[in-house]
Design a protein around this motif. Structure first.
Motif, PDB file in Angstrom:
ATOM      1  N   SER A  92       0.825  -1.213   0.000  1.00  0.00           N
ATOM      2  CA  SER A  92       0.000   0.000   0.000  1.00  0.00           C
ATOM      3  C   SER A  92       0.857   1.260   0.000  1.00  0.00           C
ATOM      4  O   SER A  92       0.569   2.220  -0.726  1.00  0.00           O
ATOM      5  N   MET A  93       1.919   1.262   0.787  1.00  0.00           N
ATOM      6  CA  MET A  93       2.775   2.443   0.858  1.00  0.00           C
ATOM      7  C   MET A  93       3.485   2.690  -0.469  1.00  0.00           C
ATOM      8  O   MET A  93       3.547   3.832  -0.948  1.00  0.00           O
ATOM      9  N   LEU A  94       4.016   1.629  -1.086  1.00  0.00           N
ATOM     10  CA  LEU A  94       4.686   1.796  -2.371  1.00  0.00           C
ATOM     11  C   LEU A  94       3.689   2.175  -3.467  1.00  0.00           C
ATOM     12  O   LEU A  94       3.958   3.045  -4.303  1.00  0.00           O
ATOM     13  N   ILE A 184      -3.177  10.302   5.640  1.00  0.00           N
ATOM     14  CA  ILE A 184      -4.097  10.238   4.505  1.00  0.00           C
ATOM     15  C   ILE A 184      -4.186   8.810   3.983  1.00  0.00           C
ATOM     16  O   ILE A 184      -5.283   8.308   3.682  1.00  0.00           O
ATOM     17  N   LEU A 185      -3.037   8.138   3.887  1.00  0.00           N
ATOM     18  CA  LEU A 185      -3.018   6.768   3.378  1.00  0.00           C
ATOM     19  C   LEU A 185      -3.804   5.827   4.278  1.00  0.00           C
ATOM     20  O   LEU A 185      -4.667   5.071   3.813  1.00  0.00           O
ATOM     21  N   ILE A 190      -6.827   3.772   2.388  1.00  0.00           N
ATOM     22  CA  ILE A 190      -7.006   2.330   2.637  1.00  0.00           C
ATOM     23  C   ILE A 190      -8.444   1.989   3.042  1.00  0.00           C
ATOM     24  O   ILE A 190      -9.009   1.009   2.534  1.00  0.00           O
ATOM     25  N   PRO A 191      -9.105   2.749   3.941  1.00  0.00           N
ATOM     26  CA  PRO A 191     -10.512   2.436   4.242  1.00  0.00           C
ATOM     27  C   PRO A 191     -11.431   2.499   3.024  1.00  0.00           C
ATOM     28  O   PRO A 191     -12.458   1.818   3.000  1.00  0.00           O
ATOM     29  N   LEU A 192     -11.078   3.314   2.012  1.00  0.00           N
ATOM     30  CA  LEU A 192     -11.885   3.403   0.798  1.00  0.00           C
ATOM     31  C   LEU A 192     -11.479   2.363  -0.243  1.00  0.00           C
ATOM     32  O   LEU A 192     -12.034   2.341  -1.339  1.00  0.00           O
ATOM     33  N   SER A 193     -10.534   1.510   0.099  1.00  0.00           N
ATOM     34  CA  SER A 193      -9.992   0.544  -0.865  1.00  0.00           C
ATOM     35  C   SER A 193     -10.198  -0.895  -0.410  1.00  0.00           C
ATOM     36  O   SER A 193      -9.345  -1.758  -0.650  1.00  0.00           O
TER      37      SER A 193
END
Length: 293
Positions: A92-94, A184-185, A190-193
């Motif tokens: 996710s971070m990358l 933000i991530l 992430i909650p929207l993904s």
């Protein structure tokens, strides 16, 4: 209005897909039936959907050897949970970083990401790096680190999902309110993904759960074996059963043929139980994540 011709095609398509699904399930059915087959019958006649004699000996052996089997199960669960969560965080971070169009060197990083999917250094260099640089040999990290660092395809899926499905206006609003990139991530993106997170997480979990090669390459200590490593050791040498038997059973008394099938059933059962809960996310996650951003 559905035309008659379209209805015929729909029936034919469903029939073909149903047949293919049935053929896909048949090997698993044979696996389960074989695990309940009597050892002597399996040796004499081979595996059959209709065995002459049923037996619970293979599962009785697993219960008798619960110390070894449950320890392997514990290792597998630990490795799967820790490896999947860590992989999702790194991926996710990358992916979030690469979804930024103004990122310096973005094209080069994307190229290197795709390059690793096409070319590999090979087994020997990988072994030297993990054993001599990371020093994971004969540690629990031998079952976690190699798969954790090899998810270029997952990064691309998540990157495309972030690019195509997360509104930029929402991210800009968060920045205006003073939010930094990491919050933000983890609090917005992430909650929207959930679809792509569930999809990639399930694929990573399946990779960790089914992995046996890393244990073969990097582990000499059988106490660190996962359930798949035990199954592989049994398939390679049935003598493994006798040498690791806790109950003191004689080698001739061990249902070596059917116990392979029983351990395979025990090993795959959690994935079969978990898959339906993640299936609804697969189509959406793969469809949106597979679109070029």
């Amino acid at each position: 209005m559905i035309t008659r011709e379209r209805k015929r095609w729909s029936i034919a398509g469903n029939a073909v897909l149903g047949l293919l699904a049935f053929l896909a399930v048949m090997p698993f059915i044979l696996l389960v039936i074989s695990s309940f087959t009597d050892e002597a019958v399996a040796v004499a006649n081979g595996y059959s959907y209709f065995p002459e004699k049923w037996s619970m000996d293979a599962y009785r052996y697993i219960v008798n050897e619960k110390a070894t089997i449950f320890r392997a199960y514990g290792v597998t669960i630990f490795v799967t949970v820790v490896g999947t969560v860590t992989s999702l965080v790194i991926t996710s971070m990358l992916a979030y970083m690469l979804s930024k169009e103004g990122l310096p060197g973005r094209k080069f990083i994307n190229f290197m990401l795709v390059f690793t999917m096409l070319f590999s250094g090979g087994l020997v260099p990988s072994y030297m790096v993990y054993a001599s640089v990371f020093h994971i040999k004969d540690t629990i990290f031998a079952l976690i680190v190699p798969n954790m660092l090899m998810g270029a395809f997952h990064v691309i899926l998540v990157r495309n999902y972030f690019t195509n499905s997360i509104p930029r206006e929402l991210l800009e609003a968060a920045r205006i309110d003073g939010a930094r990139e990491i919050p933000i991530l983890f609090k917005i993106v992430i909650p929207l993904s959930k679809p792509i997170m569930a999809t990639v997480g399930m694929m990573s979990a399946m990779t960790y759960w089914n992995d046996w090669q890393n244990g073969l390459y990097y582990l000499n200590d059988t106490r660190l074996y996962s359930i798949q490593n035990i199954l592989n050791a049994i398939n390679t040498s049935v003598q493994f059963l006798a040498s690791n038997s806790v109950s003191g059973m004689k080698f001739s008394d061990i249902p070596s043929t059917t116990v392979r099938m029983a351990i395979a059933v025990v090993g795959i059962l959690p994935l079969i139980i978990a898959y339906p809960f993640f299936q609804k996310y697969f189509v959406k996650g793969l469809t949106i994540g597979g679109v070029k951003g």
